[in-house]
Motif scaffolding. Structure first.
Motif, PDB file in Angstrom:
ATOM      1  N   ALA A  28      82.561  42.419  20.172  1.00  0.00           N
ATOM      2  CA  ALA A  28      82.186  43.467  21.123  1.00  0.00           C
ATOM      3  C   ALA A  28      83.371  43.841  22.011  1.00  0.00           C
ATOM      4  O   ALA A  28      83.623  45.024  22.270  1.00  0.00           O
ATOM      5  CB  ALA A  28      81.014  42.997  21.971  1.00  0.00           C
ATOM      6  N   LEU A  29      84.132  42.833  22.451  1.00  0.00           N
ATOM      7  CA  LEU A  29      85.301  43.100  23.288  1.00  0.00           C
ATOM      8  C   LEU A  29      86.391  43.827  22.512  1.00  0.00           C
ATOM      9  O   LEU A  29      87.051  44.724  23.052  1.00  0.00           O
ATOM     10  CB  LEU A  29      85.851  41.786  23.852  1.00  0.00           C
ATOM     11  N   ALA A  34      89.334  48.824  21.403  1.00  0.00           N
ATOM     12  CA  ALA A  34      89.770  49.835  20.438  1.00  0.00           C
ATOM     13  C   ALA A  34      89.522  51.257  20.934  1.00  0.00           C
ATOM     14  O   ALA A  34      90.181  52.191  20.459  1.00  0.00           O
ATOM     15  CB  ALA A  34      89.064  49.612  19.101  1.00  0.00           C
ATOM     16  N   SER A  35      88.604  51.431  21.870  1.00  0.00           N
ATOM     17  CA  SER A  35      88.300  52.762  22.396  1.00  0.00           C
ATOM     18  C   SER A  35      89.162  53.126  23.610  1.00  0.00           C
ATOM     19  O   SER A  35      88.985  54.190  24.195  1.00  0.00           O
ATOM     20  CB  SER A  35      86.814  52.846  22.795  1.00  0.00           C
ATOM     21  N   LEU A  36      90.081  52.228  23.986  1.00  0.00           N
ATOM     22  CA  LEU A  36      90.906  52.439  25.164  1.00  0.00           C
ATOM     23  C   LEU A  36      92.384  52.373  24.804  1.00  0.00           C
ATOM     24  O   LEU A  36      92.772  51.703  23.843  1.00  0.00           O
ATOM     25  CB  LEU A  36      90.592  51.382  26.238  1.00  0.00           C
ATOM     26  N   SER A  37      93.195  53.053  25.576  1.00  0.00           N
ATOM     27  CA  SER A  37      94.643  53.030  25.370  1.00  0.00           C
ATOM     28  C   SER A  37      95.331  52.807  26.715  1.00  0.00           C
ATOM     29  O   SER A  37      95.148  53.591  27.650  1.00  0.00           O
ATOM     30  CB  SER A  37      95.126  54.351  24.748  1.00  0.00           C
ATOM     31  N   GLU A  38      96.103  51.719  26.810  1.00  0.00           N
ATOM     32  CA  GLU A  38      96.840  51.394  28.030  1.00  0.00           C
ATOM     33  C   GLU A  38      98.305  51.222  27.633  1.00  0.00           C
ATOM     34  O   GLU A  38      98.705  50.158  27.160  1.00  0.00           O
ATOM     35  CB  GLU A  38      96.254  50.112  28.655  1.00  0.00           C
ATOM     36  N   PRO A  39      99.142  52.254  27.784  1.00  0.00           N
ATOM     37  CA  PRO A  39     100.472  52.263  27.168  1.00  0.00           C
ATOM     38  C   PRO A  39     101.599  51.594  27.943  1.00  0.00           C
ATOM     39  O   PRO A  39     102.664  51.382  27.368  1.00  0.00           O
ATOM     40  CB  PRO A  39     100.762  53.770  27.042  1.00  0.00           C
ATOM     41  N   TYR A  40     101.378  51.244  29.215  1.00  0.00           N
ATOM     42  CA  TYR A  40     102.521  50.843  30.031  1.00  0.00           C
ATOM     43  C   TYR A  40     102.608  49.352  30.348  1.00  0.00           C
ATOM     44  O   TYR A  40     103.693  48.776  30.371  1.00  0.00           O
ATOM     45  CB  TYR A  40     102.519  51.624  31.350  1.00  0.00           C
ATOM     46  N   TRP A  47      94.687  39.750  24.379  1.00  0.00           N
ATOM     47  CA  TRP A  47      93.396  39.697  23.699  1.00  0.00           C
ATOM     48  C   TRP A  47      93.593  39.354  22.216  1.00  0.00           C
ATOM     49  O   TRP A  47      93.383  40.169  21.327  1.00  0.00           O
ATOM     50  CB  TRP A  47      92.670  41.032  23.847  1.00  0.00           C
ATOM     51  N   THR A  48      94.022  38.140  21.984  1.00  0.00           N
ATOM     52  CA  THR A  48      94.254  37.651  20.622  1.00  0.00           C
ATOM     53  C   THR A  48      93.626  36.264  20.465  1.00  0.00           C
ATOM     54  O   THR A  48      93.300  35.608  21.453  1.00  0.00           O
ATOM     55  CB  THR A  48      95.754  37.563  20.316  1.00  0.00           C
ATOM     56  N   GLY A  93      90.881  56.953  27.164  1.00  0.00           N
ATOM     57  CA  GLY A  93      89.867  56.524  26.209  1.00  0.00           C
ATOM     58  C   GLY A  93      88.486  56.584  26.826  1.00  0.00           C
ATOM     59  O   GLY A  93      88.269  57.220  27.854  1.00  0.00           O
ATOM     60  N   THR A  94      87.539  55.914  26.199  1.00  0.00           N
ATOM     61  CA  THR A  94      86.141  55.944  26.624  1.00  0.00           C
ATOM     62  C   THR A  94      85.585  54.532  26.692  1.00  0.00           C
ATOM     63  O   THR A  94      86.190  53.582  26.183  1.00  0.00           O
ATOM     64  CB  THR A  94      85.295  56.777  25.650  1.00  0.00           C
ATOM     65  N   ILE A  95      84.418  54.411  27.320  1.00  0.00           N
ATOM     66  CA  ILE A  95      83.747  53.111  27.415  1.00  0.00           C
ATOM     67  C   ILE A  95      82.863  52.943  26.186  1.00  0.00           C
ATOM     68  O   ILE A  95      81.855  53.651  26.039  1.00  0.00           O
ATOM     69  CB  ILE A  95      82.908  53.013  28.699  1.00  0.00           C
ATOM     70  N   ASN A  96      83.240  52.047  25.317  1.00  0.00           N
ATOM     71  CA  ASN A  96      82.514  51.854  24.063  1.00  0.00           C
ATOM     72  C   ASN A  96      81.157  51.192  24.309  1.00  0.00           C
ATOM     73  O   ASN A  96      81.075  50.202  25.046  1.00  0.00           O
ATOM     74  CB  ASN A  96      83.358  50.981  23.124  1.00  0.00           C
TER      75      ASN A  96
END
Length: 364
Positions: A28-29, A34-40, A47-48, A93-96
């Motif tokens: 779920a996490l 996957a629905s979010l992008s944090e580039p910096y 999260w591995t 992105g969006t909240i999945n």
């Protein structure tokens, strides 16, 4: 027997700790990520691995059941990862809806990322363990889920500074544990629910800078814990209820920039507990009640841009403290009282009235 039970319980806890979070929570996490992008900043780099309860940035688990309990991701933080980068966060992105599978979630904080858009997943109302929902400072749109009232344990609901539209759901009054609601700076329309006063635990109701209309519900006056009420910059009409000045702990009342009319309730000015009162930029008329006294203590009192007439009350000079006073842009007339707080006020506090005179304006 007790020793055996204690040892068995310890083994269960240790077994869960070793196994880490269940695969369903981890999946779920990962769908949420996957629905979010944090580039910096690379906050998702941690999260591995198979155990999402161990060293996943912003994730905390309930140790007794090894289930995800908290998602705490703030784009403006004092965390070293932000300080090292020398910047605040930015995420798109969006909240999945996958977060709704985290059925032990207690806190959902996804705040101040500036670029997160889309709607609040309707299924969030199924997360019965939630205590805090904080999505402030994004670009979230759509409506507040109609069944938001199902979240009976939520104490903090902060959706401020987004692009949320639609009405305040009628079910919100069922959130019996709610203590702080902040919906400011959105596009919310419609009326405030008439039975808003059912939220008896509420201490802060911040609904300013929206498109709300209708009148101020009289039921609000029954909220005995309410200390801060902000309905500013809406389209609210009608009169200011006299009962608001009789509320035991209400200390901040901001109703500026609405369509309020009628007379100024004396109770609001005589209430010794009222510290900040802003009724500016309305259509309030009549005279300013002469009800100030030695217990009056206003950090800010703003009655500017109304249709008030008559004299400035002489009892204002007997107030214990008036920090900021603005009576400008009315139809007041006559001499400005002598003494505090008038000795430290600028001429702008009295500008654009009909015929005021005396210090700091022209001599009478």
């Amino acid at each position: 027997m007790r020793l055996w039970f204690g040892a068995a319980l310890l083994l269960v806890v240790l077994a869960r700790a070793v196994s880490g979070c269940p695969a369903s929570d981890r999946e779920a996490l990962l769908a949420f990520k996957a629905s979010l992008s944090e580039p910096y900043l690379g906050i998702f780099n941690s999260w591995t691995g198979t155990d999402c309860c161990s060293n996943w940035y912003g994730i905390s688990c309930d140790p007794t059941v090894a289930r995800v309990a908290d998602i705490n991701l703030r784009g403006e933080s004092e965390d070293p990862i932000f300080e090292k980068a020398g910047r605040s966060g930015y995420m798109t992105g969006t909240i999945n809806p996958s977060i709704c599978r985290l059925d032990r979630l207690t806190n959902l904080i996804l705040a101040d990322w500036k670029g997160i858009s889309g709607e609040i997943p309707a299924c969030i109302t199924s997360l019965s363990s939630l205590r805090v929902v904080d999505l402030v400072g994004n670009k979230i749109s759509g409506r507040i889920p109609p069944a938001i009232g199902d979240l009976r344990r939520v104490t903090v609901l902060n959706l401020a500074d987004n692009q949320i539209s639609g009405e305040i759901p009628a079910s919100i009054v069922q959130m019996s544990s709610l203590m702080h609601v902040d919906l400011r700076n959105n596009r919310i329309s419609g009326v405030i629910p008439a039975d808003f006063g059912k939220l008896t635990m509420l201490s802060r109701a911040l609904l300013g800078r929206n498109q709300l209309n209708g009148t101020i519900p009289s039921s609000i006056a029954t909220m005995y814990r309410l200390a801060d009420l902000d309905l500013s910059m809406n389209h609210i009409n009608g009169w200011v209820p006299e009962e608001l000045g009789k509320m035991r702990v209400l200390s901040t009342l901001t109703l500026d920039s609405n369509w309020l009319s009628g007379k100024l309730p004396a109770s609001l000015l005589s209430d010794a507990g009222m510290g900040i009162l802003n009724l500016s930029r309305n259509w309030i008329e009549g005279e300013i009640p002469d009800v100030f006294g030695s217990n009056s203590y206003f950090m800010a009192l703003d009655l500017s841009h109304n249709n008030l007439k008559g004299k400035i009350p002489g009892s204002l000079s007997s107030a214990k403290y008036i920090g900021h006073l603005d009576l400008s842009h009315n139809h007041l007339c006559g001499p400005i009282p002598i003494g505090e707080p008038f000795e430290h006020l600028e001429a702008s506090s009295f500008a654009n009235n009909d015929c005021l005179c005396g210090n700091p304006l022209r001599t009478c």
